[in-house]
Each structure stands twice: as structure tokens, then as C-alpha cells.
Design an enzyme around this catalytic site. Structure first.
Site, short mmCIF file in Angstrom:
data_model
loop_
_atom_site.label_atom_id
_atom_site.label_comp_id
_atom_site.label_asym_id
_atom_site.label_seq_id
_atom_site.Cartn_x
_atom_site.Cartn_y
_atom_site.Cartn_z
N GLU A 286 25.11 -6.03 51.92
CA GLU A 286 25.55 -7.28 51.26
C GLU A 286 24.39 -8.26 51.32
O GLU A 286 23.83 -8.52 52.39
CB GLU A 286 26.79 -7.82 51.96
CG GLU A 286 28.01 -6.95 51.72
CD GLU A 286 28.25 -6.63 50.25
OE1 GLU A 286 28.18 -7.56 49.42
OE2 GLU A 286 28.49 -5.46 49.93
N CYS A 320 25.72 -17.43 51.87
CA CYS A 320 25.42 -16.59 50.71
C CYS A 320 26.28 -17.05 49.53
O CYS A 320 25.93 -16.86 48.38
CB CYS A 320 25.69 -15.14 51.03
SG CYS A 320 27.35 -14.89 51.65
P1 NAD Z 1 17.18 -11.26 56.51
O1 NAD Z 1 17.25 -10.25 55.42
O2 NAD Z 1 15.90 -11.92 56.76
O3 NAD Z 1 17.62 -10.58 57.90
C1 NAD Z 1 18.87 -9.94 58.04
C2 NAD Z 1 18.77 -8.95 59.19
O4 NAD Z 1 17.87 -7.90 58.83
C3 NAD Z 1 18.23 -9.55 60.48
O5 NAD Z 1 18.96 -9.04 61.58
C4 NAD Z 1 16.80 -9.02 60.52
O6 NAD Z 1 16.28 -8.92 61.82
C5 NAD Z 1 16.96 -7.66 59.89
N1 NAD Z 1 15.74 -7.07 59.31
C6 NAD Z 1 14.68 -7.72 58.77
N2 NAD Z 1 13.78 -6.81 58.33
C7 NAD Z 1 14.28 -5.58 58.58
C8 NAD Z 1 13.82 -4.25 58.35
N3 NAD Z 1 12.66 -4.00 57.76
N4 NAD Z 1 14.60 -3.22 58.75
C9 NAD Z 1 15.79 -3.45 59.35
N5 NAD Z 1 16.27 -4.69 59.59
C10 NAD Z 1 15.53 -5.74 59.21
O7 NAD Z 1 18.35 -12.32 56.20
P2 NAD Z 1 18.72 -13.62 57.04
O8 NAD Z 1 17.67 -14.65 56.85
O9 NAD Z 1 19.11 -13.24 58.41
O10 NAD Z 1 20.06 -14.07 56.30
C11 NAD Z 1 20.09 -14.83 55.13
C12 NAD Z 1 20.32 -13.95 53.92
O11 NAD Z 1 21.55 -13.23 54.10
C13 NAD Z 1 20.51 -14.74 52.64
O12 NAD Z 1 19.84 -14.08 51.61
C14 NAD Z 1 22.03 -14.69 52.41
O13 NAD Z 1 22.42 -14.85 51.08
C15 NAD Z 1 22.35 -13.33 52.93
N6 NAD Z 1 23.76 -13.22 53.29
C16 NAD Z 1 24.57 -12.47 52.48
C17 NAD Z 1 25.92 -12.37 52.77
C18 NAD Z 1 26.83 -11.55 51.91
O14 NAD Z 1 27.97 -11.27 52.32
N7 NAD Z 1 26.41 -11.15 50.72
C19 NAD Z 1 26.45 -13.03 53.87
C20 NAD Z 1 25.58 -13.79 54.68
C21 NAD Z 1 24.24 -13.87 54.38
#
Ligand code: NAD
Length: 515
Positions: A286, A320
Site C-alpha cells: 500500500e 496517505c
Molecule cells: P517509506 O517508503 O520511506 O518507508 C516505509 C518503510 O519501508 C519503512 O519501514 C522503511 O524503513 C522501509 N524501507 C525503506 N527502504 C526499504 C527497502 N529498500 N527495503 C525494505 N524496506 C524498506 O515510507 P514512510 O516515509 O515511512 O511513509 C510515508 C509513505 O507511506 C507515504 O508515501 C504515504 O502515502 C505512504 N502510506 C500509505 C498508506 C496506504 O495505506 N496506502 C498508509 C500510510 C502511509
């Protein structure tokens, strides 16, 4: 059978007793700040020799805690432990698995103010937002516990005389749960509890901005009688340990919520088959949004105003589902913009610890710099109606910011900013508004304010968003009521909190016996 699922009511902070309980919990959690947290793998608590800190975004000098940067050997060890635990957990009676979730809901209720306090301090969530996050986590535990029981029932099949046939939903294996920081309790809890309710075991890698909130939920799971090894808490950078866990051939599925960029990367990494791998990994991803609200010519502007303000600036626009594109019919445009600007100017911004602040800080310095860069871009793309500045030195505060007269093709109308910045776009008519709303690579949430029945019905059909609302805000989906997930680059549309969600964590086995 448990009673029918009902959403957890939100806390009333106008009640003095509740305010006092929340203040006391903040004091209690403040006294625990700065501790070192270990990895939790099976029965072991482990250090890694390298660590990182999480901070309070309202007061950036405050360290929330120190956390281990798991090394590659520890990541592999966690997979070994989760794989061994799977052999037992997959055979645990479904009632036992569901009971762990029901007890976790009870423990979260009992420690609700403490849960809120961790998020107020670590994620900069204003009180009400933190409480809604805990309430949603309770809902996920209650809902997925019931769903596990439902999926374990005998499934409907076409019956034939000579055979006894069954369809059983069995678990997948070891899953990696990777949540974001912005719902550090609810989303982390939702993806973890769905995995384990279905009989899987998990390596939970929380976001490095909110690992203490993850550690808090680990303590809830331990109090709820979850056997060791079923959920393993592994902290560290996403790009190193997260990537390693995703790549490992023994990983069976990845439940991810976060940005588009990382989600796509995980999807590609998981799709590459590794030597020794005997399955196609499942990815539940997501991702981001560029969510819209349409205001039609006959909308109730006062009602729309309330919805737009909450959707755009609630939790500093860091949802989000946050409204970042406001599309206003030209006949409502000139009266609505001043109303909107006035209301936004009145928003109180400051430390999340003070309940009178409607907006707290953004999560960290990187987010602050990125949002300010978009505000600079916005100055060349639209008319700054209000806001635009950072506030104070102590924390990462940004004013609620509104740009009017933005072209739908502008950068601030297309890219996810993830902060308190709203782009207002003028539409020539209703058709134009729908066209603009759908002209995005994302498709997560949207809403429309208006009274024309034909327009409402058309919007229901034509607006391409996973969650679409009429005459209400575009945030605040409720478990069981509004299953949540997005189209296109917003993700795999997994519909968290819906009756299809648990299916994603299972595989179906058909058993046919001749009689
Ligand atoms: P992010 O993508 O930077 O990080 C999310 C997670 O992924 C973190 O735990 C991070 O450590 C991990 N991660 C980063 N690189 C990785 C890799 N290469 N391999 C595996 N894991 C990795 O996102 P964020 O800044 O934590 O959250 C904000 C984003 O999340 C926004 O884009 C928001 O829209 C989205 N979001 C979406 C929903 C939804 O339901 N669609 C809900 C909440 C947030």
C-alpha cells in the site's frame, strides 16, 4: 463466537479525567525516554554493536530511544527462528490464534493512554490523532481475530454425491512486515495481526522514525501470550536489513505500507527468484496518494470547509489519504478561497504534547526540507494564499499552506508532498472537475461535496479512487466500515480492514475425499 465487531469509540478529551490520564501517561512515557531497546528474536534479546536513535519531532533534541541496527547475520537468524516457529504456529487451533488478538485488543485498551503517549512523543501526533491511531489498532485486532474464525469455517462449495469436498485456507509461511511511521501503531498492528491470525510468522521491521511505538506493541503481544518467535522485532535501516529480509529465498510474503518508490522497489526485488526459492513471493503493498476533494457549484460550503481543513491539515497532512488537491467549481471558487484561507490561518501549530495544538510537527528534518522545497516550487506555480513558512527552532513545524490558481499539471498538483500543503485548482464545470481528479498516477482517496444527485451518482461511478466519499472528508477510514486501499500507483488495493484482507495472508487448499 465473539460478539459482533464494533468500532472502538474515540476518547473524549473535553472530559477532564481523560485529559488528566493522558497527561499522566505522557509523564510516565517521558520518564522512559532514552532507553536502549534490543532486537527481539524468539526468546532472545539481542544487541548488534551498531545503533540508531529516534527523536521527538516536536523537540528535536529529545531522544526517544536507542535501537539496534540489525546486521545481516541477525536478519538470517530471525528468519531461522520465524521458520521454526511457523511449524508450530501454523498448527495452533484458530481459536488460540484469535484469542491472542482479542487479548491484544484488551491490553491496548488497558494501556491506551500510554500507547497514545508514545505516538504523541515519537510521531508528533496531536492527542486526538494519536488516540484514533490506537483505536484503529484495537479495531484491527478485534476484526482480524473474527475474520480468522470466519475463514476457518467450512467454505461453501458445490456439493456432489460421491465426494466430501473442502476448501481450507492455510497460512503462507514467514512474512516480512514493513510499516511506515505515520500510523506507527495502527498500520503496524494491522499488518502484523492479519499475518499471525492467518497462521503465519513474522519479522516486523518498524520504521526507523517510530521504532519505540513498535517496541510498545511487542510488549502488548508478549502480555497477550503470543508464543516466542511468532513475531520477531528487527530494527534497522530499510535499505539494508529491510532489503535483505525481502530478498531472502525463505521469505514467503511481504506486507508493506509506505512510499511509492520503496513499494515499487520491494515489488521488483521480491519478484526476482533467488536460488533455492520454491515459491512466488506475495507482495501486499500500500503506497502513496495525491488525494482530491471536489467542491461542486451547489455544495454546502460550510460543511465542505470543515472537511477540507481536517483532510488537508489533520496530522500535518501526513496521511496517505490527506487531501492535497482541492478542485473547486468556478462558481464556488471565489467565495470558497477566502473562507478556506481564514480558517487555515486560525489553526494552532505547536508541540504535539499540548492538546490545544491542532497541528504538530512534521516527522523529521528530511521531511521538513522536502516540504519546504515543494513550497518553493509552489510559489512559482500558484498564488500563495496563506502559510509557506517553517516555525520555530525546537521542532519541525510548518504553517498550514495553501496555493490557489494551481494548474492540474503543476508539480505540486501531481507529486505527493506529504505535509501541510494544499493545491487549489479551479474547474470549469463538473466534467472538468472529474477529469482533473482522475488525472493522477495515484488513486487512493477522494471526496466530493455537492447536492446534485446526477453529479453524485456520476462521481460514484467515475472517480477512480480506492476510497471515495460523498459530502464528507477523505480521511478517517474505519475498520470494517470503509475497507481501505488504493488503485494504480497507490498500491495493490488490499483493502485493509475489509473481509477480503485476510485472504491475502493465506493460500487455499482443496481436499477431495471419495465417499
Ligand atoms: P517509506 O517508503 O520511506 O518507508 C516505509 C518503510 O519501508 C519503512 O519501514 C522503511 O524503513 C522501509 N524501507 C525503506 N527502504 C526499504 C527497502 N529498500 N527495503 C525494505 N524496506 C524498506 O515510507 P514512510 O516515509 O515511512 O511513509 C510515508 C509513505 O507511506 C507515504 O508515501 C504515504 O502515502 C505512504 N502510506 C500509505 C498508506 C496506504 O495505506 N496506502 C498508509 C500510510 C502511509
Amino acid at each position: 463466537m465473539p460478539a459482533e465487531f464494533k468500532n472502538e469509540p474515540l476518547m473524549d478529551f473535553n472530559n477532564e479525567e481523560n485529559r488528566k490520564k493522558q497527561s499522566d501517561a505522557l509523564d510516565q512515557v517521558l520518564s522512559q525516554l532514552g532507553r536502549e531497546h534490543d532486537l527481539i528474536i524468539g526468546t532472545e534479546k539481542l544487541k548488534s554493536g551498531a545503533s540508531f536513535k529516534s527523536y521527538n519531532p516536536s523537540k528535536k533534541s529529545d531522544v526517544i530511544g536507542t535501537f539496534q541496527s540489525a546486521n545481516p547475520e541477525q536478519a538470517i537468524h530471525a528468519i531461522d527462528v520465524a521458520a521454526a516457529a511457523f511449524e508450530k504456529w501454523k498448527r495452533a487451533p484458530v481459536q488460540e490464534r484469535a484469542n491472542v488478538l482479542f487479548r491484544a485488543a484488551e491490553r491496548l485498551r488497558a494501556r491506551r493512554f500510554e500507547s497514545n503517549a508514545w505516538m504523541i512523543l515519537e510521531a508528533g501526533k496531536p492527542w486526538l490523532e494519536a488516540d484514533a491511531d490506537t483505536a484503529e489498532a484495537i479495531d484491527f485486532c478485534e476484526f482480524y481475530g473474527r475474520e480468522a474464525l470466519r475463514y476457518a469455517e467450512r467454505q461453501p462449495l458445490t456439493r456432489i454425491k460421491s465426494e466430501d469436498n473442502e476448501l481450507r485456507y492455510i497460512p503462507l509461511g514467514v512474512g516480512i512486515v514493513i510499516p511506515p511511521w505515520n500510523f506507527p501503531c495502527a498500520i503496524l498492528v494491522g499488518m502484523t495481526t492479519a499475518s499471525l491470525a492467518a497462521g503465519n510468522t513474522v519479522i516486523l521491521k518498524p520504521s526507523s522514525d517510530t521504532p519505540a511505538t513498535g517496541a510498545f506493541f511487542m510488549s502488548i503481544l508478549q502480555e497477550s501470550g503470543l508464543p516466542p518467535g511468532v513475531v520477531n522485532y528487527v530494527t534497522g535501516s530499510g535499505a539494508s536489513v529491510g532489503n535483505l529480509l525481502v530478498e531472502n529465498p525463505r521469505t514467503r510474503f511481504i506486507a508493506f505500507t509506505g512510499s511509492k518508490e520503496v513499494g515499487l522497489h520491494i515489488n521488483e526485488t521480491a519478484a526476482r527468484t533467488q536460488p533455492g526459492q520454491i515459491w512466488i513471493k506475495r507482495v501486499i503493498a500500500e503506497m502513496g496518494g495525491k488525494d482530491f476533494i471536489i467542491i461542486d457549484e451547489d455544495a454546502d460550503l460550510k460543511e465542505a470547509l470543515e472537511g477540507v481543513i481536517v483532510s488537508a491539515f489533520g496530522y500535518q497532512g501526513q496521511k496517505c489519504s490527506a487531501c492535497s488537491r482541492l478542485i473547486v467549481h468556478e462558481k464556488a471558487y471565489d467565495s470558497f478561497i477566502p473562507m478556506l484561507a481564514d480558517k487555515a490561518k486560525g489553526i494552532k501549530v505547536g508541540p504535539a504534547t499540548h492538546p490545544s495544538n491542532y497541528m504538530g510537527p512534521v516527522i523529521n528534518d528530511k521531511a521538513m526540507q522536502s516540504i519546504l522545497r515543494y513550497i518553493d516550487i509552489g510559489k512559482g506555480e500558484g498564488r500563495l494564499v496563506t502559510g509557506g513558512r517553517s516555525l520555530g527552532e525546537e521542532g519541525y513545524f510548518i504553517e498550514p499552506t495553501i496555493f490557489a490558481d494551481v494548474d492540474p499539471s503543476a508539480t505540486i498538483a501531481r507529486e505527493e508532498i506529504f505535509g501541510p500543503v494544499l493545491a487549489v485548482i479551479k474547474a470549469k464545470n463538473f466534467d472538468d472537475a472529474v477529469r482533473i481528479a482522475n488525472d493522477s498516477e495515484y488513486g487512493l482517496t477522494g471526496s466530493m461535496y455537492g447536492r446534485n444527485r446526477k453529479h453524485i451518482d456520476r462521481a460514484k461511478d467515475e472517480c477512480h479512487a480506492g476510497n471515495f466519499y460523498i459530502n464528507k472528508k477523505c480521511t478517517g477510514a474505519m475498520v470494517g466500515v470503509h475497507p481501505f486501499g488504493g488503485f494504480n500507483m497507490s498500491g495493490t488495493d488490499s483493502k485493509a480492514g475489509g473481509r477480503d484482507y485476510l485472504l491475502l495472508f493465506t493460500q487455499a487448499k482443496t481436499v477431495s475425499e471419495k465417499i
